[in-house]
Design a protein around this motif. Structure first.
Motif, short mmCIF file in Angstrom:
data_model
loop_
_atom_site.label_atom_id
_atom_site.label_comp_id
_atom_site.label_asym_id
_atom_site.label_seq_id
_atom_site.Cartn_x
_atom_site.Cartn_y
_atom_site.Cartn_z
N HIS A 84 0.84 -1.20 0.00
CA HIS A 84 0.00 0.00 0.00
C HIS A 84 0.87 1.25 0.00
CE1 HIS A 84 -3.85 -1.88 1.41
NE2 HIS A 84 -3.06 -2.71 2.06
N GLU A 145 2.18 -0.27 4.56
CA GLU A 145 1.93 1.04 3.94
C GLU A 145 3.26 1.77 3.76
OE1 GLU A 145 -0.80 2.84 3.01
OE2 GLU A 145 -2.51 1.76 3.89
N HIS A 186 -2.17 -3.11 -3.67
CA HIS A 186 -3.58 -2.95 -3.30
C HIS A 186 -4.44 -2.92 -4.57
CE1 HIS A 186 -6.65 -0.59 -0.60
NE2 HIS A 186 -7.17 -1.67 -1.14
N HIS A 198 -9.26 0.93 -4.60
CA HIS A 198 -8.00 1.66 -4.46
C HIS A 198 -7.02 1.21 -5.55
CE1 HIS A 198 -8.53 3.06 -0.07
NE2 HIS A 198 -9.70 2.75 -0.57
N ASP A 200 -3.55 2.11 -5.22
CA ASP A 200 -2.18 2.30 -4.73
C ASP A 200 -1.39 0.98 -4.81
OD1 ASP A 200 -4.16 1.64 -2.60
OD2 ASP A 200 -2.41 1.49 -1.31
ZN LIG Z 1 -4.05 0.73 -0.05
#
Ligand SMILES: [Zn+2]
Length: 328
Positions: A84, A145, A186, A198, A200
């Motif tokens: 992410h 992330e 993601h 999403h 990303d």
């Molecule tokens: Zn994400």
């Protein structure tokens, strides 16, 4: 010299003909097609290697997320990792950790780790699932992330840290490195299961001229090296923290020509290189550098009133296109 505007090379051809980070400049006859394709370059991976960037260690902390959710295959049995990106410019891993620890109950989202240029912070045991990407992916994957940063150097460092976290988790759980299967963006989970929309980290990566394929290459390298030697660089490479601890490194550190050149071509979309023959005459090699990319350099020479910076064994870039910054 052909006109730079006539640069035509298929993506596949340029990748096959050139090394990482270089751009094919040979003109390809337009028998198949004439559309100009932006050349692929992996300056981030080259930059990490050229500058001996090594990842930081993983910090393990217990966050506030108090749901202990087994994966579909059981506790301690994730099937891979979701990549992410936070979409929050300038927020550090510490910022994000604090924010999600305070707000996950409202946001209904939590992940295992946040990564930026300086830190890797793991806040929930990756033996258990989290809420990052829709129920199907949550039941399968560890989720990390990447934080948004502001400079190319920070981006390269954050990518190195992210790749290290991912490779380490694959090895921890005895998983193979299989792009699209054990390492998924993601965005890919959305395409596979339609539970989130999403996209990303692709958009953020593309701002830096980077993509999941290049990232998977770096993860694969780290994975193989960690597996074989316990070090991301493999046994042959000394860690960068050794600088100055022996003679070889002292010589390198005192080389005034060692540094980074940032290359830009105000007129074109790649930067021309020059190579030299044994008799001192010069010729233009068949590849150039991607526009607006940083390169490690260790030698300089003068030619026809210009300083040339060496960026590979016998490829040099003129001070007309390059701005040199010496290593500290
Ligand atoms: Zn994400």
């Amino acid at each position: 010299m052909f006109s730079k505007k006539k640069l035509i090379a298929s993506l596949a051809t340029s990748v096959a003909l050139t090394g990482i980070g270089f751009v094919a400049t040979s003109q390809v006859d337009s028998l198949i097609g004439t559309s100009e394709v932006k050349a692929s370059y992996a300056w981030v991976n080259s930059y990490i290697e050229a500058n001996n960037i090594t990842p930081v260690g993983i910090q393990y902390r217990q966050g506030t997320f108090n749901r202990w959710i087994p994966y579909e295959n059981g506790v301690g049995r994730p099937e891979g990792i979701v990549v992410h990106e936070t979409a929050t410019p300038g927020a550090t891993a510490e910022n994000e950790v604090a924010y999600f620890n305070n707000n996950w109950k409202k946001l209904y989202t939590y992940v295992h780790a946040f990564v930026d240029a300086n830190s890797i912070i793991n806040i929930h045991s990756s033996d258990y699932g989290v809420w990052g990407a829709g129920p199907t992916a949550n039941a399968k994957y560890v989720q990390v992330e990447l934080c948004e940063v502001g400079t190319t150097d920070q981006f390269a460092r954050s990518i190195s840290n992210d790749a290290y976290y991912i490779a380490s988790k694959l090895l921890q759980y005895g998983l193979p490195m299989e792009p699209g299967k054990t390492v998924v963006s993601h965005k890919q989970t959305g395409t596979m299961w339609h539970e989130t929309n999403h996209t990303d980290p692709d958009g953020y990566f593309s701002k830096w001229g980077y993509d999941m394929n290049q990232f998977n290459e770096l993860i694969g390298k780290y994975y193989n090296n960690l597996k074989a030697t316990g070090s991301v660089n493999g046994a042959a490479t000394k860690p960068s923290t050794d600088a100055g601890s022996d003679n070889n490194n002292k010589v390198e550190a005192s080389n005034p020509y060692k540094g980074i050149v940032d290359v830009t071509d105000p007129e074109g979309d790649y930067v021309q290189l020059l190579s030299f023959r044994a008799d001192g005459s010069a010729f233009v090699p068949t590849r150039g550098l991607a526009d607006k990319t940083p390169w490690a350099t260790d030698q300089q020479k003068q030619y026809k009133g210009h300083t040339y910076y060496r960026v590979s064994t016998n490829e040099w870039v003129s001070d007309y296109y390059a701005k040199f910054t010496a290593s500290k």
